[in-house]
Scaffold this active site. Structure first.
Site, PDB file in Angstrom:
ATOM      1  N   ASP A  30      18.863 -18.196  -4.692  1.00  0.00           N
ATOM      2  CA  ASP A  30      17.519 -18.523  -4.646  1.00  0.00           C
ATOM      3  C   ASP A  30      16.494 -17.488  -4.182  1.00  0.00           C
ATOM      4  OD1 ASP A  30      17.823 -18.785  -2.061  1.00  0.00           O
ATOM      5  OD2 ASP A  30      17.216 -20.916  -2.036  1.00  0.00           O
ATOM      6  N   ARG A  34      -1.950  -0.826   6.300  1.00  0.00           N
ATOM      7  CA  ARG A  34      -3.574  -0.340   5.609  1.00  0.00           C
ATOM      8  C   ARG A  34      -4.366  -1.574   5.664  1.00  0.00           C
ATOM      9  NH1 ARG A  34      -1.974   2.762   0.457  1.00  0.00           N
ATOM     10  NH2 ARG A  34      -0.354   1.371   0.490  1.00  0.00           N
ATOM     11  N   HIS A  73      -0.170   4.190  10.047  1.00  0.00           N
ATOM     12  CA  HIS A  73      -1.526   4.321   9.393  1.00  0.00           C
ATOM     13  C   HIS A  73      -2.571   3.893  10.299  1.00  0.00           C
ATOM     14  CE1 HIS A  73      -4.417   4.907   6.223  1.00  0.00           C
ATOM     15  NE2 HIS A  73      -4.841   3.767   6.558  1.00  0.00           N
ATOM     16  N   LYS A 102     -13.287  11.352   2.133  1.00  0.00           N
ATOM     17  CA  LYS A 102     -12.855  10.504   1.072  1.00  0.00           C
ATOM     18  C   LYS A 102     -13.809   9.206   1.037  1.00  0.00           C
ATOM     19  CE  LYS A 102      -8.622   8.172   0.859  1.00  0.00           C
ATOM     20  NZ  LYS A 102      -7.296   8.201   0.676  1.00  0.00           N
ATOM     21  N   ARG A 154     -13.935   5.554  -0.817  1.00  0.00           N
ATOM     22  CA  ARG A 154     -13.433   4.721  -1.612  1.00  0.00           C
ATOM     23  C   ARG A 154     -14.619   3.727  -2.333  1.00  0.00           C
ATOM     24  NH1 ARG A 154      -7.903   4.376  -2.770  1.00  0.00           N
ATOM     25  NH2 ARG A 154      -6.468   5.119  -0.840  1.00  0.00           N
ATOM     26  N   SER A 170       1.004   6.717  -2.234  1.00  0.00           N
ATOM     27  CA  SER A 170       1.195   5.306  -2.681  1.00  0.00           C
ATOM     28  C   SER A 170       0.984   5.451  -4.061  1.00  0.00           C
ATOM     29  CB  SER A 170       0.363   4.347  -1.858  1.00  0.00           C
ATOM     30  OG  SER A 170       0.501   3.095  -2.256  1.00  0.00           O
ATOM     31  N   GLY A 229      -3.315   8.272  -6.288  1.00  0.00           N
ATOM     32  CA  GLY A 229      -4.562   8.557  -6.504  1.00  0.00           C
ATOM     33  C   GLY A 229      -5.223   9.555  -5.656  1.00  0.00           C
TER      34      GLY A 229
HETATM   35  C1  R5P Z   1      -5.524   6.209   3.090  1.00  0.00           C
HETATM   36  O1  R5P Z   1      -6.345   6.045   3.908  1.00  0.00           O
HETATM   37  C2  R5P Z   1      -4.168   6.804   3.180  1.00  0.00           C
HETATM   38  O2  R5P Z   1      -4.106   7.982   4.402  1.00  0.00           O
HETATM   39  C3  R5P Z   1      -3.624   7.521   2.122  1.00  0.00           C
HETATM   40  O3  R5P Z   1      -4.394   8.601   1.716  1.00  0.00           O
HETATM   41  C4  R5P Z   1      -3.649   6.418   0.553  1.00  0.00           C
HETATM   42  O4  R5P Z   1      -3.148   5.276   1.314  1.00  0.00           O
HETATM   43  C5  R5P Z   1      -2.748   7.044  -0.214  1.00  0.00           C
HETATM   44  O5  R5P Z   1      -2.673   6.074  -1.297  1.00  0.00           O
HETATM   45  P1  R5P Z   1      -2.782   6.600  -2.715  1.00  0.00           P
HETATM   46  O6  R5P Z   1      -1.715   7.272  -2.981  1.00  0.00           O
HETATM   47  O7  R5P Z   1      -2.739   5.052  -3.322  1.00  0.00           O
HETATM   48  O8  R5P Z   1      -4.054   7.163  -2.970  1.00  0.00           O
END
Ligand code: R5P
Length: 277
Positions: A23, A83, A117, A174, A176, A213, A216
């Site tokens: 399972d 994160r 992180h 950066k 977001r 990850s 992006g």
């Molecule tokens: C974000 O604060 C981390 O340092 C990385 O830049 C981020 O987690 C990378 O994620 P992704 O590859 O999805 O942009």
């Protein structure tokens, strides 16, 4: 004494059994458990990929060992959920803290990990009651890039949080956006802006981050640096997930790409082994 999980087999010889019930439940067996009684042991177990079952497995390993009064240190090169150390919306789970609390409550004396992180700097720290030894691979990643470039290069981190990896280089800024409301199942926040105010024209550039990850961040960083006239561009990170098609996309836009073996991949060229022998 060492306890090595099958998911660490590329670096050490496994000596415990981890299987799956039909399972999906995890099965853990520590062979010769009595020999760990009243001793100290270091558990080597990755918490990624398959983070949810890997977390359950490590809790079962630790609890089984502590039942025989074994003192447990844990080596998990990457901490999943790291994160989500802050809440952005009311009622969100502080996952990073809760995972650390679970490990501490299970009986981990110290967790050794890499480029965690939420800690944003190397060294020892306590988080969610868990003692963490956070090792940075920043220096090794930059040294490895030097061997590959064979000529001068400038190192850049794509956001402020990763700047500790690169104390003598530059940082991008950066921004977001908010969660993408069109996708009710995902909680990804798109990158709205990745800016910088230093000159990259005609220079070789290494972009180094704690993790790749979805890719992006790296893809946007390469795009912006390329537009500003950089010569060769390399991408490196401590942890490489390479989700979706990010490996192919990053390989095609960069001159070279590599990560550590914290998560095994085709480009795991820097090893964590010297730190965990
Ligand atoms: C974000 O604060 C981390 O340092 C990385 O830049 C981020 O987690 C990378 O994620 P992704 O590859 O999805 O942009």
């Amino acid at each position: 004494m060492e306890i090595v999980s099958p998911n660490f087999a590329d670096l050490k010889t496994p000596n415990i059994e981890i299987k799956t019930f039909p399972d999906g439940d995890s099965y853990v067996r520590i062979v010769d458990i009595e020999k760990y009684s009243n001793k100290s042991a270091t558990v080597f177990h990755r918490l990624y990929p398959n983070q949810n079952s890997s977390i359950i497995q490590v809790l079962l390993i630790i609890k089984t060992l502590t039942e025989v009064k074994c003192k447990v240190n844990l080596v998990s090169p990457y901490i999943p959920y790291s994160r989500q150390d802050k809440t952005f919306l009311e009622g969100e789970s502080k996952s990073a803290k809760f995972i650390c609390e679970l490990l501490a409550e299970a009986g981990v004396q110290e967790l050794t990990t890499f480029d965690c992180h939420f800690l944003k700097k190397p060294g020892r720290a306590t988080y969610g009651g868990l003692q963490i030894n956070n090792i940075s691979l920043g220096k090794e990643l930059i040294e490895h890039a030097a061997k590959k470039f064979k000529e001068e290069f400038v190192t850049i981190t794509p956001d402020q949080g990763a700047s500790y990896l690169n104390p003598e280089g530059h940082n991008m800024k950066k921004k977001r956006g908010s969660y993408d409301a069109s996708d009710s199942k995902s909680v990804y926040r798109n990158i709205e802006e990745l800016s910088f105010d230093f000159d990259v024209s005609g220079k070789n550039i290494l972009i180094v981050d704690d993790m790749i990850s979805t890719g992006g961040t790296m893809l946007k960083a390469v795009e912006n640096i390329r537009k500003a006239g950089a010569r060769k561009i390399a991408c490196a990170a401590a942890h490489g997930f390479f989700l979706k098609d990010s490996f192919e996309r990053l390989s095609s836009v960069s001159d070279f790409l590599f990560v550590s073996d914290s998560i095994p991949s085709k480009v795991s060229e820097v090893s964590i082994m010297p730190h965990i022998k």
